[in-house]
Motif scaffolding. Sequence first.
Motif, PDB file in Angstrom:
ATOM      1  N   VAL A   1      11.066   8.286  -7.337  1.00 25.80           N
ATOM      2  CA  VAL A   1      10.977   7.292  -6.262  1.00 25.80           C
ATOM      3  C   VAL A   1      11.234   7.950  -4.912  1.00 25.80           C
ATOM      4  CG1 VAL A   1      11.765   5.466  -7.825  1.00 25.80           C
ATOM      5  CG2 VAL A   1      13.433   6.631  -6.377  1.00 25.80           C
ATOM      6  N   GLN A   2      10.716   7.305  -3.873  1.00 25.44           N
ATOM      7  CA  GLN A   2      10.993   7.684  -2.495  1.00 25.44           C
ATOM      8  C   GLN A   2      11.836   6.575  -1.877  1.00 25.44           C
ATOM      9  OE1 GLN A   2      10.467  10.430  -0.975  1.00 25.44           O
ATOM     10  NE2 GLN A   2       8.528  11.404  -1.522  1.00 25.44           N
ATOM     11  N   VAL A   3      13.035   6.897  -1.437  1.00 26.83           N
ATOM     12  CA  VAL A   3      13.982   5.891  -0.982  1.00 26.83           C
ATOM     13  C   VAL A   3      14.074   5.885   0.541  1.00 26.83           C
ATOM     14  CG1 VAL A   3      16.398   5.133  -1.070  1.00 26.83           C
ATOM     15  CG2 VAL A   3      15.306   6.091  -3.112  1.00 26.83           C
ATOM     16  N   PHE A   4      13.954   4.696   1.110  1.00 24.11           N
ATOM     17  CA  PHE A   4      14.119   4.475   2.547  1.00 24.11           C
ATOM     18  C   PHE A   4      15.591   4.198   2.816  1.00 24.11           C
ATOM     19  CE2 PHE A   4      14.249   1.181   5.965  1.00 24.11           C
ATOM     20  CZ  PHE A   4      13.898   2.000   7.033  1.00 24.11           C
ATOM     21  N   THR A   5      16.205   4.997   3.702  1.00 21.11           N
ATOM     22  CA  THR A   5      17.634   4.840   3.976  1.00 21.11           C
ATOM     23  C   THR A   5      17.928   4.328   5.377  1.00 21.11           C
ATOM     24  OG1 THR A   5      17.793   7.172   4.630  1.00 21.11           O
ATOM     25  CG2 THR A   5      18.271   6.628   2.316  1.00 21.11           C
ATOM     26  N   GLY A   6      16.916   4.229   6.228  1.00 25.07           N
ATOM     27  CA  GLY A   6      17.133   3.696   7.567  1.00 25.07           C
ATOM     28  C   GLY A   6      16.073   4.177   8.536  1.00 25.07           C
TER      29      GLY A   6
ATOM     30  N   GLU B   1      14.852  -4.300   7.240  1.00 25.38           N
ATOM     31  CA  GLU B   1      14.878  -4.485   5.797  1.00 25.38           C
ATOM     32  C   GLU B   1      16.197  -3.929   5.256  1.00 25.38           C
ATOM     33  OE1 GLU B   1      12.786  -6.249   4.341  1.00 25.38           O
ATOM     34  OE2 GLU B   1      10.874  -6.081   5.376  1.00 25.38           O
ATOM     35  N   PRO B   2      16.658  -4.438   4.108  1.00 17.03           N
ATOM     36  CA  PRO B   2      17.894  -3.897   3.527  1.00 17.03           C
ATOM     37  C   PRO B   2      17.693  -2.450   3.092  1.00 17.03           C
ATOM     38  CG  PRO B   2      16.801  -5.372   1.976  1.00 17.03           C
ATOM     39  CD  PRO B   2      16.077  -5.514   3.277  1.00 17.03           C
ATOM     40  N   THR B   3      18.764  -1.685   3.168  1.00 18.00           N
ATOM     41  CA  THR B   3      18.719  -0.281   2.745  1.00 18.00           C
ATOM     42  C   THR B   3      19.909   0.007   1.837  1.00 18.00           C
ATOM     43  OG1 THR B   3      19.937   0.366   4.741  1.00 18.00           O
ATOM     44  CG2 THR B   3      17.535   0.508   4.822  1.00 18.00           C
ATOM     45  N   PRO B   4      19.771   1.005   0.966  1.00 23.04           N
ATOM     46  CA  PRO B   4      18.548   1.764   0.667  1.00 23.04           C
ATOM     47  C   PRO B   4      17.548   0.901  -0.097  1.00 23.04           C
ATOM     48  CG  PRO B   4      20.291   2.369  -0.845  1.00 23.04           C
ATOM     49  CD  PRO B   4      20.920   1.450   0.149  1.00 23.04           C
ATOM     50  N   ALA B   5      16.273   1.274  -0.005  1.00 27.24           N
ATOM     51  CA  ALA B   5      15.215   0.491  -0.641  1.00 27.24           C
ATOM     52  C   ALA B   5      14.010   1.370  -0.918  1.00 27.24           C
ATOM     53  CB  ALA B   5      14.800  -0.671   0.255  1.00 27.24           C
ATOM     54  N   ILE B   6      13.168   0.899  -1.816  1.00 25.02           N
ATOM     55  CA  ILE B   6      11.857   1.509  -2.057  1.00 25.02           C
ATOM     56  C   ILE B   6      10.835   0.614  -1.379  1.00 25.02           C
ATOM     57  CG2 ILE B   6      10.167   2.260  -3.766  1.00 25.02           C
ATOM     58  CD1 ILE B   6      12.512   2.470  -5.769  1.00 25.02           C
ATOM     59  N   LEU B   7      10.153   1.141  -0.374  1.00 26.45           N
ATOM     60  CA  LEU B   7       9.148   0.370   0.351  1.00 26.45           C
ATOM     61  C   LEU B   7       7.816   0.407  -0.405  1.00 26.45           C
ATOM     62  CD1 LEU B   7       9.878   1.550   4.020  1.00 26.45           C
ATOM     63  CD2 LEU B   7      10.899  -0.360   2.753  1.00 26.45           C
ATOM     64  N   GLY B   8       6.822  -0.256   0.172  1.00 26.91           N
ATOM     65  CA  GLY B   8       5.474  -0.252  -0.391  1.00 26.91           C
ATOM     66  C   GLY B   8       5.199  -1.472  -1.229  1.00 26.91           C
ATOM     67  N   HIS B   9       4.090  -2.163  -0.919  1.00 30.47           N
ATOM     68  CA  HIS B   9       3.731  -3.369  -1.670  1.00 30.47           C
ATOM     69  C   HIS B   9       2.249  -3.445  -2.015  1.00 30.47           C
ATOM     70  CE1 HIS B   9       3.724  -4.248   2.697  1.00 30.47           C
ATOM     71  NE2 HIS B   9       2.558  -4.828   2.423  1.00 30.47           N
ATOM     72  N   GLU B  10       1.441  -2.524  -1.541  1.00 31.56           N
ATOM     73  CA  GLU B  10       0.008  -2.507  -1.864  1.00 31.56           C
ATOM     74  C   GLU B  10      -0.239  -1.424  -2.907  1.00 31.56           C
ATOM     75  OE1 GLU B  10      -1.756  -3.702   2.567  1.00 31.56           O
ATOM     76  OE2 GLU B  10      -1.999  -1.656   1.820  1.00 31.56           O
ATOM     77  N   ALA B  11      -0.679  -1.822  -4.096  1.00 31.80           N
ATOM     78  CA  ALA B  11      -0.840  -0.800  -5.140  1.00 31.80           C
ATOM     79  C   ALA B  11      -1.676  -1.299  -6.309  1.00 31.80           C
ATOM     80  CB  ALA B  11       0.524  -0.332  -5.649  1.00 31.80           C
ATOM     81  N   VAL B  12      -2.065  -0.346  -7.130  1.00 29.72           N
ATOM     82  CA  VAL B  12      -2.716  -0.565  -8.426  1.00 29.72           C
ATOM     83  C   VAL B  12      -1.968   0.287  -9.445  1.00 29.72           C
ATOM     84  CG1 VAL B  12      -4.830  -0.229  -9.758  1.00 29.72           C
ATOM     85  CG2 VAL B  12      -4.970  -1.049  -7.409  1.00 29.72           C
ATOM     86  N   GLY B  13      -1.797  -0.245 -10.657  1.00 30.39           N
ATOM     87  CA  GLY B  13      -1.093   0.536 -11.666  1.00 30.39           C
ATOM     88  C   GLY B  13      -1.498   0.184 -13.073  1.00 30.39           C
ATOM     89  N   ASP B  14      -0.979   0.962 -14.022  1.00 30.84           N
ATOM     90  CA  ASP B  14      -1.227   0.748 -15.445  1.00 30.84           C
ATOM     91  C   ASP B  14       0.018   0.149 -16.098  1.00 30.84           C
ATOM     92  OD1 ASP B  14      -3.809   1.905 -15.401  1.00 30.84           O
ATOM     93  OD2 ASP B  14      -2.933   3.912 -15.512  1.00 30.84           O
ATOM     94  N   VAL B  15      -0.179  -0.849 -16.919  1.00 34.33           N
ATOM     95  CA  VAL B  15       0.929  -1.468 -17.644  1.00 34.33           C
ATOM     96  C   VAL B  15       1.417  -0.503 -18.721  1.00 34.33           C
ATOM     97  CG1 VAL B  15       1.596  -3.376 -19.163  1.00 34.33           C
ATOM     98  CG2 VAL B  15       0.076  -3.796 -17.203  1.00 34.33           C
ATOM     99  N   VAL B  16       2.734  -0.244 -18.735  1.00 35.88           N
ATOM    100  CA  VAL B  16       3.293   0.643 -19.759  1.00 35.88           C
ATOM    101  C   VAL B  16       4.250  -0.086 -20.697  1.00 35.88           C
ATOM    102  CG1 VAL B  16       2.998   2.743 -18.407  1.00 35.88           C
ATOM    103  CG2 VAL B  16       5.108   1.437 -18.177  1.00 35.88           C
ATOM    104  N   ALA B  17       4.716  -1.278 -20.321  1.00 32.82           N
ATOM    105  CA  ALA B  17       5.565  -2.073 -21.214  1.00 32.82           C
ATOM    106  C   ALA B  17       5.529  -3.523 -20.756  1.00 32.82           C
ATOM    107  CB  ALA B  17       7.002  -1.558 -21.223  1.00 32.82           C
TER     108      ALA B  17
END
Length: 358
Positions: free
Chosen positions: A9-14, A58-74
């Motif tokens: 993950v890439q974490v946003f801290t401020g 936004e609250p920190t720390p956090a993982i940003l990003g909301h536009e995506a495509v992915g594969d279901v793994v579970a």
Amino acid sequence: MIQTNSAFVQVFTGAGEPMRSTNHPLPPQLNDREILVKIRLATICGSDLHTVAGERQEPTPAILGHEAVGDVVAVGRGRADIHVGDRITWTIADSCGECLPCTRYGLPQKCDQLFKYGHAALDDGSGLNGCYASHILLRPGTHIVKVPDALSDALVAPANCALATMISAVSHLPDTCETVVIQGAGLLGIYACALLHYTGVPNIFCVDVQPARLAQVEHFGGIPIDGRPEQYPAAHEQILAATTHGVDGVLEVAGVSALIPEGIRLLRPGGVYGFIGMVHPHSQLELTGEQVIRKHLTLFGIHNYGPQHLEEAVAFLARTQAQYPYDKLVSPPFPLADLNEALLVAKKGDWHRVAVAV
């Protein structure tokens, strides 16, 4: 059971701080209706740039990003419609499905218990709440859309923010529009051009001050209008020459409140004004009640969208991918490990979206 035990993950801290690369534990098992997704590709939205710059809190720390495509793994129990291996996209928000906004008002995007991906702290739930990561955990009230094989990841990723939002916005315009002005040629504006052009609106004027953005407008059915002060007077006359009494609708997608007086002047009596871009506190309007009343105007605001709009967005891409050059809007992908570099490129504005791939 989950086979691997951690996500990258890439974490946003401020604001002003570089993203911090780290590993984050995956849940050992899923709760009912939860879905674990391996991200294939994410895109950088303007709201993420605002957060990184400190223009949005936004609250920190956090993982940003909301536009995506992915594969279901579970998949947790109770989601018989979703299977491991499905390629999916999902709504930007998770909703409870039981409160008044979800049921009576038809606005699940304004749920009393709303949760937004890419906008939540790392200590909220599993912490895998954003798309700048190898994995994301989708909550039980998140609407899922399976992605057709014919659509690329890059075409679909921005659909679960910009395109779905514009599907919602254009649905509020009059049924018989002949002339619409779009204030802003960012991705929202480009999608608006395509949506209106596809439905047969003959005059779609798209105003911006950046020549690079305007260069894409014609490819999506719009008429580019240079909004720079020294150029705009002639363009104003060009817009009015296409109408008898004024334009049918104006869509503000630039996030600039100073554009509103001009939009009001352009509208015909009974016209419609949609506010979509001003999702920030610096949006006080220079507008009088008399202006609205005397012209019989309708004003509306759009923030996010409902599940049906995401369904329609993916379907629209499937119908029109051969008609509009969507591939020119998204950059070649940066590795997720190089997210800081990708953010710098996105800030330059040479692309409507910059992509990141794991």
